[in-house]
Design a protein around this motif. Structure first.
Motif, PDB file in Angstrom:
ATOM      1  N   PHE A  62       0.869  -1.295   0.068  1.00 51.96           N
ATOM      2  CA  PHE A  62      -0.020  -0.078   0.224  1.00 51.96           C
ATOM      3  C   PHE A  62       0.893   1.402   0.047  1.00 51.96           C
ATOM      4  CE2 PHE A  62      -2.684  -3.133   1.723  1.00 51.96           C
ATOM      5  CZ  PHE A  62      -4.154  -2.904   1.164  1.00 51.96           C
TER       6      PHE A  62
ATOM      7  N   GLU B  53      -4.152   4.297   3.621  1.00 53.14           N
ATOM      8  CA  GLU B  53      -4.791   3.458   2.473  1.00 53.14           C
ATOM      9  C   GLU B  53      -5.140   2.136   2.973  1.00 53.14           C
ATOM     10  OE1 GLU B  53      -3.632   2.034  -1.718  1.00 53.14           O
ATOM     11  OE2 GLU B  53      -2.715   3.909  -1.449  1.00 53.14           O
TER      12      GLU B  53
ATOM     13  N   LYS C 188      -8.010   1.992   5.828  1.00 53.92           N
ATOM     14  CA  LYS C 188      -9.225   2.187   5.093  1.00 53.92           C
ATOM     15  C   LYS C 188      -9.586   0.678   4.374  1.00 53.92           C
ATOM     16  CE  LYS C 188     -11.657   4.651   1.425  1.00 53.92           C
ATOM     17  NZ  LYS C 188     -11.511   5.174   0.294  1.00 53.92           N
ATOM     18  N   TRP C 189      -8.719   0.123   3.740  1.00 56.30           N
ATOM     19  CA  TRP C 189      -9.169  -1.175   3.114  1.00 56.30           C
ATOM     20  C   TRP C 189      -9.677  -2.203   4.341  1.00 56.30           C
ATOM     21  CZ3 TRP C 189      -6.367  -5.692   3.883  1.00 56.30           C
ATOM     22  CH2 TRP C 189      -7.018  -6.868   3.153  1.00 56.30           C
ATOM     23  N   TYR C 190      -8.608  -2.333   5.442  1.00 57.66           N
ATOM     24  CA  TYR C 190      -9.099  -3.171   6.361  1.00 57.66           C
ATOM     25  C   TYR C 190     -10.178  -2.838   7.266  1.00 57.66           C
ATOM     26  CZ  TYR C 190      -7.791  -5.412  10.917  1.00 57.66           C
ATOM     27  OH  TYR C 190      -7.974  -6.312  12.266  1.00 57.66           O
TER      28      TYR C 190
ATOM     29  N   GLU D  76     -13.427  -3.400   4.361  1.00 50.95           N
ATOM     30  CA  GLU D  76     -13.423  -4.593   3.492  1.00 50.95           C
ATOM     31  C   GLU D  76     -13.232  -5.866   4.503  1.00 50.95           C
ATOM     32  OE1 GLU D  76     -14.196  -5.615   0.522  1.00 50.95           O
ATOM     33  OE2 GLU D  76     -14.647  -3.361  -0.210  1.00 50.95           O
TER      34      GLU D  76
ATOM     35  N   PRO E 251      -6.432  -5.177  -2.816  1.00 46.76           N
ATOM     36  CA  PRO E 251      -5.897  -4.513  -3.736  1.00 46.76           C
ATOM     37  C   PRO E 251      -4.422  -4.651  -3.991  1.00 46.76           C
ATOM     38  CG  PRO E 251      -6.220  -3.155  -1.666  1.00 46.76           C
ATOM     39  CD  PRO E 251      -6.758  -4.377  -1.645  1.00 46.76           C
TER      40      PRO E 251
END
Length: 83
Positions: free
Chosen positions: A24, A29, A32-34, A37, A51
């Motif tokens: 990442f 970033e 946010k994904w962790y 999602e 990603p």
């Protein structure tokens, strides 16, 4: 003066002993994904996208319930290689 990491390597330990690494650009970033999602679907057997931004045309999906551990490692790029 503290250095700023160039990117963050995220090591994912998956059930069955498999290990994957994704990168990442910023720790925000990854967070946010962790949080959107992975954590919201932590008991789910449905696939979620992971990603992979540094490899064009490739993607990875995993089942959130199979993630056993995650390690986030800052990566510092520079002109001098140190071993």
């Amino acid at each position: 003066m503290p250095r700023k990491a160039d990117e963050y390597a995220v090591h994912i330990l998956i059930a069955g002993g498999h290990r994957e690494e994704v990168r990442f650009s910023t720790v925000q970033e990854f967070q946010k994904w962790y949080s959107t999602e992975l954590m919201t679907k932590s008991d789910s057997a449905d696939f979620v996208n992971v990603p992979i931004k540094n490899i064009q045309g490739e993607y990875m999906v995993l089942r959130p319930q199979s993630v056993l551990a995650i390690r986030v490692e800052p990566v510092f790029l520079g002109s001098v290689e140190r071993f």
